[in-house]
Write an enzyme that holds these catalytic residues in place. Structure first.
Site, PDB file in Angstrom:
ATOM      1  N   CYS A 381      42.265  33.758  46.633  1.00  0.00           N
ATOM      2  CA  CYS A 381      42.404  35.151  46.221  1.00  0.00           C
ATOM      3  C   CYS A 381      42.005  36.129  47.328  1.00  0.00           C
ATOM      4  O   CYS A 381      42.804  36.382  48.222  1.00  0.00           O
ATOM      5  CB  CYS A 381      41.651  35.398  44.920  1.00  0.00           C
ATOM      6  SG  CYS A 381      42.339  36.810  44.055  1.00  0.00           S
ATOM      7  N   HIS A 507      43.790  31.466  41.555  1.00  0.00           N
ATOM      8  CA  HIS A 507      42.467  30.837  41.415  1.00  0.00           C
ATOM      9  C   HIS A 507      42.646  29.410  40.874  1.00  0.00           C
ATOM     10  O   HIS A 507      42.393  29.164  39.691  1.00  0.00           O
ATOM     11  CB  HIS A 507      41.601  31.642  40.437  1.00  0.00           C
ATOM     12  CG  HIS A 507      41.108  32.924  41.005  1.00  0.00           C
ATOM     13  ND1 HIS A 507      40.014  33.002  41.826  1.00  0.00           N
ATOM     14  CD2 HIS A 507      41.569  34.184  40.868  1.00  0.00           C
ATOM     15  CE1 HIS A 507      39.807  34.255  42.174  1.00  0.00           C
ATOM     16  NE2 HIS A 507      40.738  35.000  41.610  1.00  0.00           N
ATOM     17  N   GLU A 509      40.828  27.026  41.104  1.00  0.00           N
ATOM     18  CA  GLU A 509      39.552  26.445  40.649  1.00  0.00           C
ATOM     19  C   GLU A 509      39.396  26.513  39.133  1.00  0.00           C
ATOM     20  O   GLU A 509      38.585  25.795  38.561  1.00  0.00           O
ATOM     21  CB  GLU A 509      38.367  27.128  41.350  1.00  0.00           C
ATOM     22  CG  GLU A 509      38.061  28.564  40.937  1.00  0.00           C
ATOM     23  CD  GLU A 509      38.817  29.617  41.747  1.00  0.00           C
ATOM     24  OE1 GLU A 509      39.883  29.286  42.313  1.00  0.00           O
ATOM     25  OE2 GLU A 509      38.355  30.774  41.807  1.00  0.00           O
TER      26      GLU A 509
HETATM   27  N1  GLN Z   1      39.629  42.074  45.486  1.00  0.00           N
HETATM   28  C1  GLN Z   1      40.916  41.469  45.564  1.00  0.00           C
HETATM   29  C2  GLN Z   1      41.918  42.083  44.602  1.00  0.00           C
HETATM   30  O1  GLN Z   1      41.567  42.703  43.658  1.00  0.00           O
HETATM   31  C3  GLN Z   1      40.805  39.974  45.302  1.00  0.00           C
HETATM   32  C4  GLN Z   1      40.320  39.654  43.928  1.00  0.00           C
HETATM   33  C5  GLN Z   1      39.727  38.280  43.794  1.00  0.00           C
HETATM   34  O2  GLN Z   1      39.345  37.650  44.766  1.00  0.00           O
HETATM   35  N2  GLN Z   1      39.630  37.799  42.579  1.00  0.00           N
HETATM   36  O3  GLN Z   1      43.101  41.957  44.793  1.00  0.00           O
END
Ligand code: GLN
Length: 552
Positions: A381, A507, A509
């Site tokens: 992410c 994600h 995970e």
């Molecule tokens: N801050 C980034 C976004 O909002 C990544 C979010 C995250 O890592 N869950 O796009």
């Protein structure tokens, strides 16, 4: 005849963090291994409607479900242990239940009545439990009441389950602490006595008590707890310290917990199948090799903020008979030199998700280190977005490349807010959340890792790769090897000619399971060990590897 659903309610005493969630997950594993259909519900007494608006340092990681709900991290353990896909219905908060009652009141559903915590909120809770049972076709509903007995904020939930027990088949299990004092190492029972006392004042007597302690309880201690708490000695269960959390079901099984619960419900004990679980725990506890993986982040002082990542690595390690040593690298205010020093000697680098400016430059240094030194790298992410920024700056020579998330006036926003997020003001539940599909590029490494062209992963973000920079990044060698079906959102990236350099906007995970490790983590760990089987660009992975991938 309609089946009679059974409910197991788990409460906690003495202090928080006793592992009620792990107890429920473990008990659920044992019941499931005996063929029962299980559904868990976690109750969080806070007023937030969901966990999404909280910093992970408050209650640990914000877990995301397929349906896009942002929930308590305990749901991660439930899904992992029970291999279930849960919905938002499995996490109740004070905010959520009161909102539901207030919405009904505004609609006029209670017209003419005074709407009160008892009976309206307590009734709403009971209907919720029954609806979850019905929708999931569960035999047994496991309800975890968050917080500690004696807190004002969970009283209404305790009252609702007390009332539930007047009509339905309910068993109460209380988790409490048996501390060991001083040099003599005496197991002290007073805290358990006190918390059970408080529970009984509310009108609930536990049927079984789970006692967390360093070691198994002495027989004399069990006798004492039994006498003072009004629970038979055979229903006082030990919860000793464990090497890894996946041992807990086995420790409970040794003490016959699931059979005791079934007996209380008046059911015969049935055959269990814990073969694969036993095997997994045994490989975990007897690793043949080890690797050190750096996790770089800004919440590193609270490991719970990264629990799903840690567990995914453990699952992948287990499958590879490899112990994973974690090196936590707190990236806030670190120079490139300092970061490089901290990373010396690691076998792999994982840059997880995150938000905001703090620690960002440090993470970018980590990615540079991994790319230049050919060290296996997995970006998740924010880790994916920062890998794009690092590549833009240091390979494409776009020196001021950045993200509008942490540099709103940046001139080269290679990461920018998603179009449909631009006018979103409310913060709660408004990110791109839940499961989304991606199409993987044929012949890419990621395609070979997953073993299929179309995959789905969970998401939680507001920013994305700015397509205006896609061509320049690709022309400089970065491969976007997975994209959204409309080809608009970049979902995966990889670098050729690198041992393992993969990142994803998703994600993964959140989808790894102990007995079905996620292929991306599996392959990352293999690469850290130096045993990668999936070659860089390979259309026909060897059969053995395919088998492994299909396992997911
Ligand atoms: N801050 C980034 C976004 O909002 C990544 C979010 C995250 O890592 N869950 O796009």
């Amino acid at each position: 005849m309609e089946k009679r659903v059974k409910y197991v309610v788990v409460t906690g005493g003495v202090l928080s963090g006793l592992g009620k969630g792990l107890f429920i997950s473990s008990l659920g594993t044992l019941l499931k291994s005996r063929g029962f259909n299980i559904i868990p519900i976690k109750i969080d007494p806070y007023v937030n409607v969901d966990a999404g608006t909280m910093n992970p340092t408050e209650h640990g990681e914000v877990f995301v479900l397929d349906d896009g709900s942002e929930v308590d991290m305990d749901l991660g353990n439930y899904e992992r242990f029970l291999d279930l896909t849960l919905t938002t219905k499995s996490n109740i908060t004070t905010g959520k239940i009161f909102k539901q009652v207030i919405d009904k009141e505004r609609r006029g559903d209670y017209l003419g009545k005074t709407v009160q915590p008892i009976p309206h909120v307590t009734d709403e809770l009971q209907s919720w439990f029954k609806e979850v049972a019905r929708e999931s076709n569960a035999d047994i509903v496991l309800i975890e009441i968050g917080g500690t007995v004696g807190d004002i904020e969970n009283l209404i939930f305790l009252e609702s389950v007390r009332e539930l027990s007047l009509e339905e088949e309910v068993i109460f299990i209380h988790c409490a602490l048996v501390p060991v004092m001083g040099g003599v190492g005496e197991q002290k029972t007073k805290p358990v006595q006190q918390s059970v006392h408080r529970l009984r004042e509310i009108g609930i007597t536990p049927n079984l008590i789970f006692c967390r302690s360093e070691e198994y309880l002495l027989d004399s201690i069990k006798e004492k707890i039994a006498k003072f708490c009004g629970v038979r000695k055979e229903f006082i269960i030990s919860g000793p310290d464990v090497k890894n959390i996946y041992e807990i079901p086995l420790i409970l099984d040794k003490q016959g917990v699931a059979d005791k619960v079934m007996k209380m419900f008046g059911c015969e004990s049935v055959e269990k199948n814990l073969y694969s679980w036993n095997e997994f725990v045994s490989t975990l506890n007897n690793p043949e090799k080890q690797v050190t993986i750096a996790i770089t982040g800004k919440y590193t002082y609270l490991k719970d903020a990264y629990v799903s990542i840690i567990e995914s690595l453990v699952h992948a390690g287990g499958k590879n008979a490899c112990k994973i040593n974690l090196r936590w690298v707190e990236t806030t205010n670190l120079s490139e030199e300092e970061v490089f020093k901290l990373l010396e000697g690691v076998d792999g680098i994982l840059v997880p998700g995150g938000f905001g400016a703090r620690g960002v430059e440090g993470k970018i240094h980590c990615i540079k280190y991994a790319r230049e030194k050919d060290i296996p790298f997995l970006g998740l992410c924010y880790g994916f977005q920062l890998a794009v920024i690092e590549y833009a700056r240091n390979v494409c020579n776009i020196k001021d490349a950045s993200s509008t998330e942490f540099k709103s006036d940046c001139l080269s926003p290679v990461i920018d807010i998603m179009e449909n997020q631009k006018h979103t003001l409310a913060k709660g539940g408004t990110m791109r959340l839940g499961i989304y599909p991606a199409i993987l590029k044929s012949d890419s490494r990621i395609r070979n890792i997953y073993g299929v062209d179309n995959i789905s992963e969970r998401h939680r973000h507001r920013y994305e790769v700015n397509n205006n920079y896609r061509a320049v990044l690709e022309n400089n060698g970065l491969i976007f090897s997975g994209v959204s079906p409309d080809n608009n959102l970049m979902e995966f990236l990889e670098l050729p000619n690198h041992r393992f350099f993969i990142a994803t906007q998703a994600h993964p995970e959140f989808l790894s399971r102990p007995l079905k490790p996620h292929p991306l983590f599996l392959e990352f760990v293999k690469s850290c060990i130096g045993e990668e089987v999936v070659s860089e660009i390979m259309s026909n992975p060897p059969a053995t590897d395919l088998e492994l991938l299909n396992d997911f």
